[in-house]
Design an enzyme around this catalytic site. Structure first.
Site, PDB file in Angstrom:
ATOM      1  N   ALA A  17      -2.728   2.834  -4.264  1.00  0.00           N
ATOM      2  CA  ALA A  17      -1.986   3.748  -4.440  1.00  0.00           C
ATOM      3  C   ALA A  17      -2.055   3.950  -2.936  1.00  0.00           C
ATOM      4  O   ALA A  17      -1.858   2.879  -2.169  1.00  0.00           O
ATOM      5  CB  ALA A  17      -3.500   4.236  -5.163  1.00  0.00           C
ATOM      6  N   VAL A  55       0.920  -1.382   0.090  1.00  0.00           N
ATOM      7  CA  VAL A  55       0.245   0.180  -0.167  1.00  0.00           C
ATOM      8  C   VAL A  55       0.734   1.180   0.158  1.00  0.00           C
ATOM      9  O   VAL A  55       1.717   1.434   1.032  1.00  0.00           O
ATOM     10  CB  VAL A  55      -0.572   0.129   1.307  1.00  0.00           C
ATOM     11  N   CYS A  56       0.427   2.338  -0.198  1.00  0.00           N
ATOM     12  CA  CYS A  56       1.113   3.642  -1.419  1.00  0.00           C
ATOM     13  C   CYS A  56       2.528   3.447  -1.070  1.00  0.00           C
ATOM     14  O   CYS A  56       2.889   2.702  -1.822  1.00  0.00           O
ATOM     15  CB  CYS A  56       0.939   4.426   0.687  1.00  0.00           C
ATOM     16  N   THR A  57       3.326   3.971  -0.417  1.00  0.00           N
ATOM     17  CA  THR A  57       4.701   3.864  -0.690  1.00  0.00           C
ATOM     18  C   THR A  57       5.694   2.087  -0.463  1.00  0.00           C
ATOM     19  O   THR A  57       7.406   2.259  -0.414  1.00  0.00           O
ATOM     20  CB  THR A  57       5.625   5.006  -0.187  1.00  0.00           C
TER      21      THR A  57
END
Lengths: 213, 213
Positions: free
Chosen positions: B151, B101-103
């Site tokens: 994202a 998830v995310c970075t």
């Protein structure tokens, strides 16, 4: 003084109920969030496998600006916990906003704070919310005076972002939404009893379907 | 043997990145979720005020079925942490699904796991993801083989529910969606750089807007 936000924790809470609104509200300007429980230390969630740490006791947090009460299967065991209910009444006396997610509203109601007020809860708990003296609605986020209650589990994110908008304005709330990329795209459209297949709703209502919590 | 899901934790992770997919994936049938870090004990989030407890060390979790890698500002400090990158390579060697998830996807890429693969990340991190050898897309949940990347922050919920559908079927996923009342209603429509006011996107890109994390 920063705005103090107190998130209540108790055994067998549902993690997303607490973390969803947290992730929005913590991005209000000049804010301090504290996680509060009867005792400090790890508090196990409803599956006893995720632990969030309570960093403050009830005695240490007496006048937060915003109170967030999550729900979860453990709510049931707290309905007679006078220490917890008394803490809710104490902090509510001076809070700017008193909020809940999921069955957290049943705790607010048990503390006598939702009498005659419009409120909501998990869709399976709306009848109990009514028995406790509130006026349940099927809306996802319900505001009545300073009380903001949200529906089941994931709805706390919408509640949190709504409150960010009320407190810091639309532009700041949009910036928080963009930063957390909150542009939801559920792969199904079954997130409420009105939209889900009727047999699933019925099975949950009658206890015929069990999903491990 | 239950399906083992390992959620990675590291200092200054973003809480919703981990808890969003957790709250969906934990409701797969016969599942055990473990929170894994270099050391056991409380792991502070990106604001150092929320602590999730790591219950297992890298050495104790060597063959989970599903791996979940959250992101957050702390990701940056882990890009050279060979112990963490080596753990990712180890568990990826036998995992059924490796997710982020995310970075968190930047950590998977730094471990060499996303070379030439379609993947995504927080919208502000897509350029770095490309530099690390992946093929970024702007989609919210990207599946390439056994790699599922999501994202920013809140997108992990969609990722988790998507995977529940893949693993347990549409009906079970809809039941999970209904139980967690995942029928999102954001009060604004600014959750992606395509939808948000252009000046907010620009201010985040240039560092002109700062929201406390």
């Amino acid at each position: 003084m920063p705005t103090q936000i107190a998130v209540l924790l108790f055994d067998r809470f549902t993690a997303l109920d607490a973390v969803g609104p947290y992730e929005m509200l913590c991005r209000l300007p000049d804010t301090e969030v504290v996680f509060v429980a009867e005792r400090t230390g790890p508090v196990p969630n409803d599956r006893d496998e995720l632990n969030l740490v309570a960093t403050r006791t009830f005695e240490e947090v007496t006048a937060p600006d915003i109170v967030v009460v999550p729900g979860g299967p453990g709510q049931d065991g707290q309905m007679d916990n006078e220490a917890l209910l008394e803490w809710l009444r104490t902090v509510d006396a001076t809070s700017t906003w008193t909020t809940s997610v999921c069955t957290g509203s049943l705790l607010l109601a048990a503390a006598g704070l939702l009498k005659g007020r419009e409120a909501t809860s998990h869709w399976l708990a709306l009848d109990e919310l009514k028995r406790l003296g509130a006026e349940p609605t099927g809306r996802r986020v319900v505001t009545d005076g300073k009380y903001v209650t949200a529906a089941g589990v994931s709805s706390g994110i919408d509640m949190g972002l709504t409150l960010v908008g009320r407190l810091a304005g639309e532009e700041h709330a949009q910036a928080v939404q963009l930063l957390t990329e909150y542009d939801p795209r559920p792969p199904y459209d079954a997130g409420s009893p009105e939209k889900a297949p009727a047999h699933l709703v019925e099975e949950f209502r009658t206890g015929g379907r069990f999903i491990s919590r």
